[in-house]
Design a protein around this motif. Structure first.
Motif: not given
Ligand SMILES: NC(=O)c1ccc[n+]([C@@H]2O[C@H](COP(=O)([O-])OP(=O)(O)OC[C@H]3O[C@@H](n4cnc5c(N)ncnc54)[C@H](OP(=O)(O)O)[C@@H]3O)[C@@H](O)[C@H]2O)c1
Length: 270
Positions: A125-130, A148-155, A185-189, A193-197, A211-213, A235-237
């Motif tokens: 993952g390469a979103g806010g949590a990553a 590693a991320n689905r959108s490799a440019d963001k990674a 796993n810092a993605t929201s997959a 309920g989705e798995t990753l490749p 898993d952060m979730m 898990d991320g609890l």
């Molecule tokens: N436990 C905790 O305290 C805690 C704290 C923060 C966050 N989290 C969890 O972390 C997760 C990510 O949060 P975020 O804020 O980073 O979200 P975000 O900024 O929206 O980023 C989402 C990330 O997930 C990827 N993604 C989404 N759906 C996907 C799929 N079906 N297959 C592959 N990659 C997928 C996105 O890839 P693309 O860039 O390709 O779209 C992106 O890298 C969430 O589940 C959140 O609940 C937990």
């Protein structure tokens, strides 16, 4: 009147933060109140300003406002500036201070199970949590950190941002090669309920999947990790409780004991 704290998000009804902070306050004998506040997108900044103008002491920020909160703070800590996101705010001498405790929360939870130094780490993952956890992970000096991320440019952009902090590289899922001691796993997959490749030989012997979730049942990623042979699956609890503990310490100057609160929270999930 006790000092007032909030968690702000949209939606926020699901947030476990009031449970966690009430438990910390009881445990440490601190007098405070902690509530949820759901602010619609148009009301975020004005709602926060009202809360602090009326004497609010501090708040946590959750989805989808962590980036906007960084723009609202008068001063950011170094880790919040790197993360580009804030999950903890309080009123300091120079106005509103914004910090990000997610990364330290993740690292503290992980270190209960694994020393990170010299380990091979994969961050999915390469979103806010990553981005929020990247600097604290690299500070532990892993042998290697691959993003590693689905959108490799963001990674790639994230790896470039962190280039001065340690050995960090990026790739697309299809290019993943070699095995890892820790896969986060810092993605929201898992939310959908989705798995990753992911490739077959992803985990080293004794490898840990995180898993952060979190939820009542193992997430989609943790079920996938079991099939791929991950020896330990978390898990991320624990991260949630640890990031809250760091916020509590910043606000109150007291370090709560997280273990009993994590157990109680796990019980409350059923
Ligand atoms: N436990 C905790 O305290 C805690 C704290 C923060 C966050 N989290 C969890 O972390 C997760 C990510 O949060 P975020 O804020 O980073 O979200 P975000 O900024 O929206 O980023 C989402 C990330 O997930 C990827 N993604 C989404 N759906 C996907 C799929 N079906 N297959 C592959 N990659 C997928 C996105 O890839 P693309 O860039 O390709 O779209 C992106 O890298 C969430 O589940 C959140 O609940 C937990």
């Amino acid at each position: 009147m006790p000092d007032r704290y909030l968690v702000v998000g949209h939606p926020v009804a699901h947030s476990k933060s009031p449970f966690i902070h009430a438990a910390f306050a009881r445990q440490t004998g601190q007098s405070l109140s902690y509530d949820r506040l759901d602010l619609a997108p148009d009301d975020f900044e004005s709602g926060l300003a009202d809360f602090f103008a009326l004497g609010g002491a501090g708040c946590n920020i959750t989805v989808p406002y962590k980036e906007r909160a960084a723009g609202f703070a008068n001063r950011l800590t170094e880790r919040a500036a790197f993360a580009g996101a804030v999950n903890t705010l309080w009123l300091g001498d120079e106005g509103l201070v914004g910090d990000n405790t997610d990364g330290v929360g993740l690292v503290r939870d992980l270190k209960r199970h694994l020393a990170l130094r010299d380990r091979r780490v994969l961050l999915l993952g390469a979103g806010g949590a990553a981005r929020g956890v990247l600097a604290p992970l690299l500070a532990e000096q892993p042998a290697q950190l691959v993003i590693a991320n689905r959108s490799a440019d963001k990674a790639a952009a994230l790896a470039e941002l962190a280039a001065g902090l340690g050995r960090v590289e990026s790739c697309a899922y299809e290019a993943l090669d070699g095995d890892f001691d820790l896969v986060i796993n810092a993605t929201s997959a898992s939310l959908a309920g989705e798995t990753l490749p992911l490739p077959e030989a992803l985990f080293s012997q004794g490898g840990l999947a995180y898993d952060m979730m979190y939820g009542q049942a193992p997430t989609a990623f943790l079920r996938q990790a079991e099939q791929l042979g991950a020896a330990v699956r978390l898990d991320g609890l624990g991260m949630l409780v640890e990031q809250a503990a760091e916020a509590f310490r910043l606000w109150r100057g007291v370090q709560p004991d997280t273990a009993p609160v994590l157990l109680a929270l796990r019980d409350s999930l059923g």
